[in-house]
Design a protein around this motif. Structure first.
Motif, PDB file in Angstrom:
ATOM      1  N   PRO A 258     -12.336   4.564  67.059  1.00  0.00           N
ATOM      2  CA  PRO A 258     -12.897   5.388  68.402  1.00  0.00           C
ATOM      3  C   PRO A 258     -12.335   6.839  68.583  1.00  0.00           C
ATOM      4  CG  PRO A 258     -11.923   3.165  68.782  1.00  0.00           C
ATOM      5  CD  PRO A 258     -11.642   3.543  67.248  1.00  0.00           C
ATOM      6  N   GLU A 259     -13.001   7.704  69.173  1.00  0.00           N
ATOM      7  CA  GLU A 259     -12.767   8.905  69.404  1.00  0.00           C
ATOM      8  C   GLU A 259     -11.464   9.190  70.169  1.00  0.00           C
ATOM      9  OE1 GLU A 259     -14.353  13.242  70.923  1.00  0.00           O
ATOM     10  OE2 GLU A 259     -15.576  11.528  71.314  1.00  0.00           O
ATOM     11  N   PHE A 260     -11.017   8.212  71.210  1.00  0.00           N
ATOM     12  CA  PHE A 260     -10.069   8.015  71.938  1.00  0.00           C
ATOM     13  C   PHE A 260      -8.852   7.773  71.077  1.00  0.00           C
ATOM     14  CE2 PHE A 260     -10.910   3.787  72.204  1.00  0.00           C
ATOM     15  CZ  PHE A 260      -9.717   3.022  72.115  1.00  0.00           C
ATOM     16  N   MET A 261      -8.795   7.182  69.930  1.00  0.00           N
ATOM     17  CA  MET A 261      -7.735   7.053  69.188  1.00  0.00           C
ATOM     18  C   MET A 261      -7.433   8.019  68.302  1.00  0.00           C
ATOM     19  SD  MET A 261      -6.789   3.733  66.954  1.00  0.00           S
ATOM     20  CE  MET A 261      -5.334   3.782  65.836  1.00  0.00           C
TER      21      MET A 261
ATOM     22  N   PRO B 225       0.148   3.824  66.869  1.00  0.00           N
ATOM     23  CA  PRO B 225      -1.038   4.471  67.019  1.00  0.00           C
ATOM     24  C   PRO B 225      -0.770   5.318  68.368  1.00  0.00           C
ATOM     25  CG  PRO B 225      -1.079   2.112  67.694  1.00  0.00           C
ATOM     26  CD  PRO B 225       0.064   2.428  67.002  1.00  0.00           C
ATOM     27  N   VAL B 226      -1.974   6.559  68.284  1.00  0.00           N
ATOM     28  CA  VAL B 226      -1.686   7.416  69.335  1.00  0.00           C
ATOM     29  C   VAL B 226      -3.170   7.624  69.978  1.00  0.00           C
ATOM     30  CG1 VAL B 226      -1.343   9.840  70.484  1.00  0.00           C
ATOM     31  CG2 VAL B 226       0.163   8.744  68.398  1.00  0.00           C
ATOM     32  N   ILE B 227      -3.265   7.351  71.352  1.00  0.00           N
ATOM     33  CA  ILE B 227      -4.487   7.460  72.111  1.00  0.00           C
ATOM     34  C   ILE B 227      -4.353   8.596  72.989  1.00  0.00           C
ATOM     35  CG2 ILE B 227      -4.991   5.016  72.104  1.00  0.00           C
ATOM     36  CD1 ILE B 227      -4.066   5.084  75.204  1.00  0.00           C
ATOM     37  N   ASP B 228      -5.504   9.314  73.179  1.00  0.00           N
ATOM     38  CA  ASP B 228      -5.520  10.568  73.921  1.00  0.00           C
ATOM     39  C   ASP B 228      -6.155  10.106  75.293  1.00  0.00           C
ATOM     40  OD1 ASP B 228      -6.475  12.933  75.101  1.00  0.00           O
ATOM     41  OD2 ASP B 228      -6.947  13.772  73.347  1.00  0.00           O
TER      42      ASP B 228
ATOM     43  N   ILE C 160       2.586  23.857  73.878  1.00  0.00           N
ATOM     44  CA  ILE C 160       3.831  23.536  73.769  1.00  0.00           C
ATOM     45  C   ILE C 160       4.206  22.527  74.687  1.00  0.00           C
ATOM     46  CG2 ILE C 160       4.908  25.368  75.380  1.00  0.00           C
ATOM     47  CD1 ILE C 160       7.130  25.739  73.316  1.00  0.00           C
ATOM     48  N   ALA C 161       3.606  22.285  75.772  1.00  0.00           N
ATOM     49  CA  ALA C 161       4.099  21.077  77.060  1.00  0.00           C
ATOM     50  C   ALA C 161       3.390  19.799  76.264  1.00  0.00           C
ATOM     51  CB  ALA C 161       3.616  21.736  78.108  1.00  0.00           C
ATOM     52  N   THR C 162       2.508  19.894  75.456  1.00  0.00           N
ATOM     53  CA  THR C 162       1.672  18.580  75.193  1.00  0.00           C
ATOM     54  C   THR C 162       2.888  17.599  74.718  1.00  0.00           C
ATOM     55  OG1 THR C 162      -0.195  19.596  74.714  1.00  0.00           O
ATOM     56  CG2 THR C 162       0.140  17.322  73.531  1.00  0.00           C
ATOM     57  N   SER C 163       2.852  16.387  74.885  1.00  0.00           N
ATOM     58  CA  SER C 163       3.670  15.358  74.701  1.00  0.00           C
ATOM     59  C   SER C 163       3.001  14.097  74.144  1.00  0.00           C
ATOM     60  CB  SER C 163       4.656  14.893  75.804  1.00  0.00           C
ATOM     61  OG  SER C 163       5.548  16.148  76.202  1.00  0.00           O
ATOM     62  N   ILE C 164       3.980  13.290  73.701  1.00  0.00           N
ATOM     63  CA  ILE C 164       3.344  11.726  73.307  1.00  0.00           C
ATOM     64  C   ILE C 164       4.424  10.959  74.041  1.00  0.00           C
ATOM     65  CG2 ILE C 164       3.006  10.199  71.473  1.00  0.00           C
ATOM     66  CD1 ILE C 164       2.456  12.893  69.453  1.00  0.00           C
ATOM     67  N   ILE C 165       4.032  10.060  74.899  1.00  0.00           N
ATOM     68  CA  ILE C 165       4.727   9.203  75.680  1.00  0.00           C
ATOM     69  C   ILE C 165       4.551   7.745  74.976  1.00  0.00           C
ATOM     70  CG2 ILE C 165       5.226   7.885  77.554  1.00  0.00           C
ATOM     71  CD1 ILE C 165       3.818  10.186  79.017  1.00  0.00           C
TER      72      ILE C 165
ATOM     73  N   ILE D   3       2.322   2.043  71.668  1.00  0.00           N
ATOM     74  CA  ILE D   3       1.309   2.867  71.519  1.00  0.00           C
ATOM     75  C   ILE D   3       1.609   4.186  72.002  1.00  0.00           C
ATOM     76  CG2 ILE D   3      -1.015   3.317  72.378  1.00  0.00           C
ATOM     77  CD1 ILE D   3      -1.580   0.248  72.739  1.00  0.00           C
ATOM     78  N   GLY D   4       1.315   5.248  71.529  1.00  0.00           N
ATOM     79  CA  GLY D   4       1.803   6.402  71.768  1.00  0.00           C
ATOM     80  C   GLY D   4       0.420   6.982  72.938  1.00  0.00           C
ATOM     81  N   VAL D   5       0.832   7.840  73.954  1.00  0.00           N
ATOM     82  CA  VAL D   5      -0.159   8.221  74.888  1.00  0.00           C
ATOM     83  C   VAL D   5       0.097   9.674  74.906  1.00  0.00           C
ATOM     84  CG1 VAL D   5      -0.979   8.285  77.329  1.00  0.00           C
ATOM     85  CG2 VAL D   5       0.057   5.976  76.136  1.00  0.00           C
ATOM     86  N   LEU D   6      -0.966  10.443  74.404  1.00  0.00           N
ATOM     87  CA  LEU D   6      -1.112  12.083  74.439  1.00  0.00           C
ATOM     88  C   LEU D   6      -1.265  12.324  75.703  1.00  0.00           C
ATOM     89  CD1 LEU D   6      -0.761  14.335  72.306  1.00  0.00           C
ATOM     90  CD2 LEU D   6      -3.329  14.317  72.156  1.00  0.00           C
ATOM     91  N   VAL D   7      -0.418  13.321  76.349  1.00  0.00           N
ATOM     92  CA  VAL D   7      -0.781  13.843  77.680  1.00  0.00           C
ATOM     93  C   VAL D   7      -0.547  15.443  77.468  1.00  0.00           C
ATOM     94  CG1 VAL D   7       0.080  11.538  78.757  1.00  0.00           C
ATOM     95  CG2 VAL D   7       1.833  13.558  78.151  1.00  0.00           C
TER      96      VAL D   7
END
Length: 176
Positions: A49-52, A64-67, A81-86, A99-103
């Motif tokens: 899926p696109e969100f993944m 896995p990382v979701i947006d 530069i501020a984009t992070s993965i929680i 699960i990584g969460v892209l913020v």
């Protein structure tokens, strides 16, 4: 293990990691956060899926990382530069996965008094709010505290979890 959003046993404060998606402020209970990473290259997996967004390698584990922007119906943006993965621990049935969460940006860890955390207001039958653990007033704005176990539907979580390695369930994660 107590659910990270259960306030029944807490009397003082709840630690919440705050972050932004666009101009909106969100939070996640620090109890479900494993670590916060600077944005790194994400390997796309075909036919997902696109969100993944894909997967990353964390010390030999496939995560896995979701947006969240895409999951919340917001447009995707180029990383800054501020984009992070929680990196969060998410429960799907009896399994806990990372699960990584892209913020867009991570702000700070807040100590919110339990009494400042309100249940999500009713929005009618057509609007899904089960992924909102609480709404908190912080200064002059609201912070939407997410229940990461419910942000994705059960089917979405199962799809994402297939690309993740299980986490040992007999230990409690230490915040990063």
């Amino acid at each position: 293990m107590t659910h990270p959003y259960d306030l029944s046993e807490q009397t003082q404060a709840k630690q919440i990691l705050s972050f932004n998606l666009g101009s909106e402020a969100y939070g996640i209970s620090i109890d479900s956060v494993r670590e916060v990473l600077e944005y790194t290259s994400i390997t796309r997996i075909p036919k997902t899926p696109e969100f993944m967004r894909g997967v990353i390698n964390i010390r030999g584990s496939v995560v896995p990382v979701i947006d969240l922007r895409l999951e919340f119906g917001m447009p995707s943006v180029e990383p800054t530069i501020a984009t992070s993965i929680i990196i969060t621990e998410v429960r799907c049935e009896e399994r806990i996965s990372l699960i990584g969460v892209l913020v867009d940006s991570v702000q700070q860890v807040l100590d919110l008094p339990v009494e400042s955390l309100a249940e999500a207001p009713p929005m009618g039958n057509r609007i899904r709010t089960d992924f909102i653990a609480h709404v908190a007033r912080v200064d002059d704005s609201f912070l939407i505290v997410l229940d990461m176990d419910s942000v994705l539907s059960k089917e979405q979580l199962q799809d994402v979890a297939r690309n993740a390695e299980p986490v040992e369930t007999d230990r409690i994660a230490e915040p990063a």
